[in-house]
Design an enzyme around this catalytic site. Structure first.
Site, PDB file in Angstrom:
ATOM      1  CG  HIS B 130     -67.483  10.066 -20.611  1.00 20.01           C
ATOM      2  ND1 HIS B 130     -68.449  10.203 -19.642  1.00 20.01           N
ATOM      3  CD2 HIS B 130     -67.412   8.741 -20.888  1.00 20.01           C
ATOM      4  CE1 HIS B 130     -68.940   9.004 -19.358  1.00 20.01           C
ATOM      5  NE2 HIS B 130     -68.331   8.110 -20.089  1.00 20.01           N
ATOM      6  CE  LYS B 192     -77.614   2.823 -12.449  1.00 25.43           C
ATOM      7  NZ  LYS B 192     -77.864   3.550 -13.712  1.00 25.43           N
TER       8      LYS B 192
HETATM    9  N1  LIG Z   1     -73.729   8.905 -27.621  1.00 24.97           N
HETATM   10  C1  LIG Z   1     -73.961   7.890 -26.782  1.00 24.97           C
HETATM   11  N2  LIG Z   1     -75.132   7.779 -26.139  1.00 24.97           N
HETATM   12  C2  LIG Z   1     -75.357   6.731 -25.296  1.00 24.97           C
HETATM   13  N3  LIG Z   1     -74.489   5.760 -25.057  1.00 24.97           N
HETATM   14  C3  LIG Z   1     -73.305   5.829 -25.677  1.00 24.97           C
HETATM   15  C4  LIG Z   1     -72.985   6.891 -26.560  1.00 24.97           C
HETATM   16  N4  LIG Z   1     -71.741   6.690 -27.027  1.00 24.97           N
HETATM   17  C5  LIG Z   1     -71.312   5.548 -26.477  1.00 24.97           C
HETATM   18  N5  LIG Z   1     -72.246   5.017 -25.674  1.00 24.97           N
HETATM   19  C6  LIG Z   1     -72.162   3.787 -24.883  1.00 24.97           C
HETATM   20  O1  LIG Z   1     -71.904   4.172 -23.557  1.00 24.97           O
HETATM   21  C7  LIG Z   1     -71.086   3.183 -22.928  1.00 24.97           C
HETATM   22  C8  LIG Z   1     -69.944   3.842 -22.236  1.00 24.97           C
HETATM   23  O2  LIG Z   1     -70.439   4.759 -21.308  1.00 24.97           O
HETATM   24  P1  LIG Z   1     -69.675   4.963 -19.911  1.00 24.97           P
HETATM   25  O3  LIG Z   1     -69.641   3.620 -19.250  1.00 24.97           O
HETATM   26  O4  LIG Z   1     -70.488   5.978 -19.199  1.00 24.97           O
HETATM   27  O5  LIG Z   1     -68.289   5.446 -20.270  1.00 24.97           O
HETATM   28  C9  LIG Z   1     -70.626   2.237 -23.998  1.00 24.97           C
HETATM   29  O6  LIG Z   1     -71.335   1.032 -23.882  1.00 24.97           O
HETATM   30  C10 LIG Z   1     -71.007   2.906 -25.278  1.00 24.97           C
HETATM   31  O7  LIG Z   1     -71.396   2.005 -26.277  1.00 24.97           O
END
Ligand SMILES: Nc1ncnc2c1ncn2[C@@H]1O[C@H](COP(=O)(O)O)[C@@H](O)[C@H]1O
Ligand SMILES: Nc1ncnc2c1ncn2[C@@H]1O[C@H](COP(=O)(O)O)[C@@H](O)[C@H]1O
Lengths: 312, 312
Positions: B130, B192
């Site tokens: 990711h 968005k």
């Molecule tokens: N398994 C999960 N499902 C959904 N959100 C998550 C998960 N793990 C972490 N997050 C949240 O996703 C955000 C990070 O996602 P991103 O910005 O796409 O890297 C952070 O706010 C995390 O708290």
């Protein structure tokens, strides 16, 4: 500040609250839930900078979730600048996989010890480790409490006459002996033997249970096979009644049915693992609380006092 | 001997078998089950002394069980004297908790990296992390493959006319750009914005999708909220049709229903996570296999060849 703070995961919140009551402290606020995909979501909801944190999390079912929750909470507390983190693990899971009793098996108890240290715990407080050797799997201090005083206290109050303490197998003799000595009761040992291949197991009892009240003692009751077989052996040998006591009521699979259908009078367990309604399916279960024991140990560790006098 | 051996946990055995087929190797025998109380039971059933072991285990749901299974298998393989253990983790879990984006949260991705190393892995082979920064959470070598060639190949074969690659948010622009460049297609970005508190979100599209076939690209689709919103925005702006592609089909919670009810034509995912019948509930799902990609990477790592040419 070195303020004492208690946290709890989702494994055994009732025990955590009871420990809090003993210490006259609330359980500190934390979000411990899961995301849609099942990943654990943790957020410590209050300042813990410099605090002396005790995280209460038992290895209850679902055991892998309980362990991961503990590790992730430790990580969050560490990154929140807690001064010291003590993992309070009333029931330590994976403890039966503590040696290579076959080729090419893991030593999962050592792995779990390493995971807890890697996550950032500074100490461990646990109770009745399945094998005391597990203390040596850690390089951080481990206090291993005994539920014995709690069980002793209850059994004494029940004023059971002609009590004989019975070890359900050769491995549990030391534990049973310590108990019998304290109660000034006699000791008996069940010796299971298979006389040859394809021969049924023979249950021998070393010691006398005839006309007595037998108390089968073990560190844990999981599927209850051993304890129920042992109870039957005692009854077959003329015991008047049979009780069972253990520190950890794992009670998985057929345990509740087996215990309820057995000739056992009462099955005493502690709240190191919560019953979660199991006593409705098996009213023979009697739950004793180890919250005062853990509460007192936490108080002493926080005050840098010795906890050894708790090991009576 | 340094013989190459493949092992698999229970997370994604179909992918493991497909990798075995590519390499013309069986999956080596191991018992990976659980005891009555839910603790994982592992036994490696063949000699691995001196072998170059690749353990294939994705972080699929139930994610905590998958992770613990991986750790316990690594422990068993290490104690069985494997020469080298590579953890092959097609989908690396807890990757979204890779930074403290709020106070007092864990960095679970770093914790998982530490757990894998502590258990005894010597290398990691994964795909579309990711965040690439997660490589830096490890002190052991990490190869991070890209599913891009597999997705590219499929999309090219479909001969979709007037294709425009769309990033569903600002964070995914680099990935979408690389894809668009390879396809010699245009790029668009969804932006968005919430104009103020209590105002509905506005979906802006930077770039032109009018009359085009839009391909929304992301690293993973979890609850499918982002991708379905993005698809609607493309259709609102006059796209002729909308496709979606991702490396990891987490597809949790409402994902299947959302995707099926959306205006999306097809949703392309890889087998880093198995579908387990999800395609029956959502026939729009199209599964591409990354088994040849992983198979080739494993072959090269075993032969001490560079895997970088796989990153095309
Ligand atoms: N398994 C999960 N499902 C959904 N959100 C998550 C998960 N793990 C972490 N997050 C949240 O996703 C955000 C990070 O996602 P991103 O910005 O796409 O890297 C952070 O706010 C995390 O708290
Ligand atoms: N969760 C478990 N449930 C039942 N048996 C287990 C479990 N974990 C380990 N074992 C087995 O229990 C045996 C050790 O138990 P013990 O002799 O009582 O220390 C070993 O053969 C282990 O493979």
């Amino acid at each position: 500040n070195r303020e004492l703070k208690l946290f709890s995961g989702n494994a055994n919140p009732a025990l955590a609250r009871a420990i809090g009551t003993y210490l006259d402290l609330p359980i500190s606020a934390a979000t411990v839930s899961s995301f849609s995909d099942g990943e654990i979501r943790v957020r410590v909801e209050e300042n813990v900078r410099g605090a002396d944190v005790f995280l209460i999390q038992s290895c209850c079912a679902p055991v892998n979730d309980s362990i991961m929750e503990m590790l992730i909470m430790i990580d969050a507390l560490k990154r929140s600048s807690a001064n010291r983190i003590t993992a309070v693990i009333p029931y330590f899971g994976y403890a039966r996989q503590d040696r290579k009793d076959q080729p090419r098996v893991p030593i999962s108890a050592k792995l779990v010890a390493d995971l807890i240290t890697t996550a950032g715990a500074d100490r461990v407080l646990t109770m009745d480790l399945h094998a005391s050797q597990i203390q040596g799997f850690f390089d951080i201090p481990v206090d291993n409490l005994y539920a014995l005083p709690v069980l002793l206290d209850y059994i004494t109050k029940r004023k059971i006459e002609d009590l004989v303490v019975v070890s359900p197998d050769a491995g549990g003799v030391e534990r049973a002996r310590a108990f019998a000595k304290r109660l000034q009761a006699n000791l008996a040992i069940i010796d299971k033997r298979r006389e040859g291949p394809n021969q049924a197991q023979v249950m021998n009892i070393i010691g006398d249970v005839q006309g007595k009240s037998a108390l089968l003692l073990d560190d844990m009751i999981d599927t209850a096979g051993t304890i129920v077989q042992g109870a039957q052996a005692c009854l077959d040998k003329g015991a008047r009644e049979v009780w069972a006591g253990c520190s950890h009521g794992v009670l998985s699979g057929p345990a509740l049915e087996r215990l309820q259908q057995s000739g056992l009078t009462e099955v005493v367990v502690t709240d190191s693992i919560p019953l979660r309604g199991k006593d409705l399916k098996c009213p023979k279960l009697k739950l004793l609380s180890v919250a005062p024991l853990f509460g007192e140990a936490i108080r002493r560790i926080h005050e840098d006092e010795s906890v050894s006098s708790l090991f009576v």
